[in-house]
Design a protein around this motif. Structure first.
Motif, short mmCIF file in Angstrom:
data_model
loop_
_atom_site.label_atom_id
_atom_site.label_comp_id
_atom_site.label_asym_id
_atom_site.label_seq_id
_atom_site.Cartn_x
_atom_site.Cartn_y
_atom_site.Cartn_z
N GLN A 1 -7.33 -0.58 -7.50
CA GLN A 1 -6.26 -1.53 -7.17
C GLN A 1 -6.34 -2.76 -8.07
N PRO B 1 0.80 -1.23 0.00
CA PRO B 1 0.00 0.00 0.00
C PRO B 1 0.83 1.28 0.00
N THR B 2 2.01 1.26 0.62
CA THR B 2 2.75 2.52 0.76
C THR B 2 3.57 2.85 -0.48
N ASN C 1 5.24 -0.84 -7.28
CA ASN C 1 4.66 -2.17 -7.08
C ASN C 1 4.92 -3.08 -8.27
N ARG D 1 -0.04 6.41 -5.10
CA ARG D 1 0.27 5.41 -4.07
C ARG D 1 -0.93 4.50 -3.89
N VAL D 2 -0.62 3.23 -3.70
CA VAL D 2 -1.69 2.23 -3.74
C VAL D 2 -2.74 2.45 -2.65
N TRP D 3 -2.29 2.92 -1.49
CA TRP D 3 -3.28 3.08 -0.41
C TRP D 3 -4.33 4.12 -0.72
N GLN D 4 -4.00 4.99 -1.67
CA GLN D 4 -4.98 6.03 -2.03
C GLN D 4 -6.04 5.51 -2.99
#
Lengths: 536, 351
Positions: free
Chosen positions: A155, A100-101, A107, A146-149
């Motif tokens: 995703q 996530p970060t 990734n 960023r993936v967490w967003q």
């Protein structure tokens, strides 16, 4: 980036006589499966039917015990997913494998060989290529984000993009629609269609009949590790497919076919309000607001459904109602009695039951036996002995009775609860909860991840409990379930209840829209005219 | 079907197997630690076979030796039982040493000052005082965790020092033996001293320890309380959902394990030192943690582990005297043992 790009040629897959055993359990007993370039192929079956196992073999996660896998006519022996990726196979797992970060591009590069010194420049190049691939397939992903967003749907697109970037021409998606909003699902499949049109072969694993009928070119149904058949959607109906999946008729299919629910045979006769909630506010685990100004009441003999896409405050609502999470403001009362500050034990005593959304974490204790799990909320009093002694004979007797009454499939009452399949675990939870003297039941995601047979059982139990006069709050992300079970329905979006309908005004598309955050539109406009709103 | 699901289906036959595997793992760990201990002896320039023989002779060769071993085992077993129970509920009481000292202080004060001419009553009152003081000292930790979520490992550990310093202060100032040159605490009334068995020279607290073993086993496996403790230990979330009041349980476990440590402290004063003396504990409260873990949080296991460690410690003195092996090496053996046991555990679980 992987060197082998011969995957750009259109190639099919042919798996023959694939056998896979895990110890004494035969997961796949000689399955044939063929996948053609340019098609979307659905792999349909109940939980435990062997769908994921079959695809894991194609993806090189483990070798088959017997049988062959051929791609483009050449027999393959994959030692690892790396080999499969080199042959143009890509897989999007049900649980995304993303950090996530990190950013999307990071990734993608993750796990590639190469010195750390090269990374920055390399990353820029990768970002550019990713953007191109994304553009080409209309995947609409920012490589720098960023993936967490990202939302769940985004995703998933990242996962698809990563597979394509690595040269996948054979794309496997495991339960791609399980966590998507209806709207996100509608966006996903056209992209897959476009991919297939370019000559890629797409497989998706599912137990949602609707996805299959609307989007698959061919359907292979598995049951208990065997292939039941492969057919085209035009040749079959939802109920045919359901029968193939479970090997018998299921009433549930009425719901899937858009008809009335299992509970719908009787009209709800709501009576006095039992559970009353006013102005509830609570924070989530990370200290961010999770619930704001939530209020409702549930009457005896009715099911109030709280629909919503995952991550809109449902776990917090479940926890606050049961006293597992502190609330910041608001009141909860049960039968007119204020229980705002009561602990779970007290609420349980007053007749509140919970079917928790995370059944393995909250619903049962894996390390204890099925019998112990069935009585663990009622030891220390008659008829199970006293505080000084557990009457184990009585425990065994009652456990046996509950196992029978709720048809929990076990080798015996001493089997460890952790070894139960999802459906049986949920039967256990229901058996314990519903065998209490209840006034109100909070059922959170009660059928998530269950197979059709178990879903039907859960729904029947809930409907029966309602008819007995329980007040039931059903928290669900499953639109079918909401449509089928609800006497009244409201939608939770970003921690607020945004819409509410009685049963006769319930409209699938409106609920779906409200779940996606377009409550205003849901009130008036039909779904076809509504433009895609923002994703949650 | 996923691999884990398939594995889960395999699990039922493992349930019986698991005990056998655990036993095997323990035995393997004992063997390996003895081998490593032997190697340490060799490195220290000794003969491992002779050293182990001296150890056994010292601990079991004479009735007096056996008695001394039992005297060592009593506090280890009593405290170990309480810790085993607490650890099962995932309440990590690291403060048994402090609870022991508070128990010793309270029992000592009663045994020194209570004007009762009747021995059993005096002994009983002193023992109860020890239990209560240990329970209260442990209870503080429990309340802190249950009310405010303060980590019990930290509070119980730190309260050790507070308790030991309070004890030391009392022994040096208010409760110092009159005219004592070496800062000894006062002696208890002779009536309050625990009778000892002839020959073995073990105080009768040994029966109490032996009685507590089946009692603890019963509590763990046969009572609703023991069942709730296990629920809490396996899965606190599910336990709360099923109506277990975790806060009360935490306080309860701290009170029980603290009370047993206090009991052990009281017995040390009444049965061993017969005075208030900082030397009543050789770190029993800490060693008992090892005992509880070695015993796999099982009452019978705690008894065996307590005896095993007591044997190493009492025999080890003989070993170091007779064979000239440094005592530190003897003390290292149980530590090595724990390490091996943890490793063996991993293998036994097979994941």
């Amino acid at each position: 980036m992987n060197a082998s790009r011969d995957g750009t040629r259109a190639r099919g897959v042919s798996m023959t006589g694939v056998v896979k055993r895990f110890g004494p359990v035969t997961a796949l007993g000689g399955v044939d499966f063929d996948l053609r370039p340019g098609e979307i192929h659905a792999l349909l079956g109940e939980n435990g039917a062997g769908k994921t196992t079959l695809m894991n073999i194609l993806y090189g996660m483990f070798p088959p015990d017997d049988g062959t896998v051929a791609i483009g006519g050449r027999e393959m022996r994959f030692a690892s997913p790396q080999d499969a990726i080199a042959e143009g196979v890509g897989m999007v797992h049900q649980h995304f494998m993303l950090v996530p970060t990190l950013t999307v591009a990071e990734n993608v590069v993750l796990g590639e060989r190469g010195g750390p010194l090269l990374r920055k420049r390399h990353l820029a190049a990768v970002s550019k290529q990713l953007a191109e691939v994304a553009e080409r397939y209309g995947l609409d992903v920012d490589p720098g984000a960023r993936v967490w967003q990202l939302s769940v749907g985004e995703q998933q697109r990242v996962e698809v993009l990563r597979a394509l970037y690595k040269g996948a021409r054979i794309l496997i998606l495991d339960e791609p629609t399980a966590t998507l909003t209806p709207r996100e699902t509608e966006r996903l499949f056209p992209k897959l269609r476009a991919l297939a049109a370019e000559g890629a072969a797409v497989v998706f694993i599912t137990h949602h009949l609707e996805d299959v009928i609307s989007w698959a070119d061919r359907i292979t149904v598995l049951r208990h590790g065997e292939r039941v058949g492969t057919l085209r959607p035009s040749e079959s109906s939802a109920s045919d497919l359901a029968r193939m999946m479970v090997g018998r008729d299921v009433r549930l299919m009425q719901v899937v076919a858009g008809e009335r629910s299992v509970s719908g045979t009787k009209e709800a006769r709501p009576r006095e309000p039992v559970l009353r909630v006013e102005g509830l506010r609570a924070k989530g685990d990370r200290g961010t607001p999770a619930l704001s100004d939530v209020g409702f009441s549930v009457a005896a003999g009715e099911i109030l459904a709280v629909a919503g896409v995952e991550g809109n405050g449902q776990p917090e609502l479940e926890e606050v109602l049961y006293g597992l999470r502190a609330r910041e403001a608001g009141r909860v009362s049960l039968d007119g009695r204020d229980v705002t500050y009561a602990d779970p034990a007290e609420r349980l005593r007053l007749g509140l039951g919970l079917v928790p959304s995370n059944r393995y974490r909250r619903g049962l204790i894996r390390e204890l036996s099925v019998a112990e799990n069935l009585v663990m909320d009622r030891l220390g009093a008659a008829p199970f002995g006293s505080e000084l002694r557990v009457d184990r004979r009585e425990v065994a007797r009652q456990a046996k009775e509950l196992i029978e009454r709720f048809s929990i499939r076990v080798s015996g009452p001493d089997q460890l609860a952790g070894t139960l399949s999802g459906g049986n675990a949920q039967r256990l939870v229901l058996a314990r909860t519903l065998s209490r003297e209840l006034r109100c039941l909070v059922a959170a995601q009660p059928t998530r991840g269950l197979d059709v047979g178990a879903i039907e059982f859960v729904w029947e139990q809930l409907a029966a409990a309602r008819d007995r006069g329980l007040a039931i709050l059903l928290i669900s992300t499953d639109l079918d379930e909401v449509m089928g079970m609800a006497d009244r329905c409201c939608v939770i979006y970003r921690g607020r209840l945004v819409a509410q309908w009685p049963r006769d005004e319930l409209d699938r598309e409106r609920v779906g829209l409200a779940m996606g955050g377009a409550a205003d539109r849901a009130a008036a406009a039909p779904v076809s005219s509504a433009v895609a709103s923002r994703e949650s | 079907m996923s691999v884990s699901q398939a594995a889960a289906r395999l699990a039922p036959p493992l349930r019986l197997d698991r005990r056998a595997r655990a036993l095997l793992a323990s035995a393997g760990a004992v063997l390996l630690s003895l081998v490593v201990g032997g190697l340490l002896v060799v490195i220290a320039g000794g003969d491992p076979v002779a050293a182990y023989r001296a150890l056994l002779d010292g601990a079991l060769g004479t009735p007096y030796g056996i008695g001394q071993m039992l005297v060592l085992a009593i506090p280890l077993v009593i405290i170990g039982l309480g810790l085993a129970l607490a650890f099962r509920g995932r309440v990590y009481n690291i403060g048994a040493e402090g609870q022991l000292f508070m128990g010793a202080l309270a029992a000592g004060v009663v045994a020194i000052f209570l004007p009762v001419g009747f021995d059993p009553l005096l002994i009983g009152a002193a023992t109860v005082a020890g239990v209560l003081a240990g329970a209260a000292w442990g209870g503080i930790v429990g309340v802190l965790r249950a009310r405010w979520g303060v980590n019990e490992v930290i509070t119980s550990l730190l309260l050790n020092f507070v308790a030991i310093l309070i004890f030391t202060y009392c022994v040096r100032r208010p409760l110092r033996a009159p005219g004592s040159p070496d800062l000894q605490g006062r002696s208890i009334q002779p009536d309050a001293a625990l009778p000892a068995l002839p020959d073995l020279a073990v105080h009768i607290g040994v029966f109490l320890a032996l009685l507590l073993v089946p009692l603890a086993a019963y509590v763990i496996s046969r009572t609703p309380f023991g069942f709730r403790v296990r629920m809490l230990g396996f899965n606190a979330e599910a336990a709360r959902t099923a109506g277990v009041r975790s806060g009360r349980m935490v306080v309860g476990l701290m009170v029980i394990s603290g009370g047993l440590a206090g009991l052990a402290g009281g017995l040390q004063v009444l049965g061993v030192a017969e005075r208030l003396d900082p030397g009543i504990s050789q770190g029993y409260g800490f060693t008992a943690i090892v005992v509880a873990l070695l015993g796999r949080l099982n009452a019978l296991g705690v008894l065996l582990a307590g005896l095993f460690i007591a044997l190493l410690q009492s025999g080890g003195q003989a070993m170091s005297v007779i064979e000239g092996v440094p005592y530190a090496i003897v003390l290292a053996i149980p530590a090595v043992f724990v390490v091996f046991l943890l490793i063996a555990d991993r293998f036994a679980r097979g994941s």
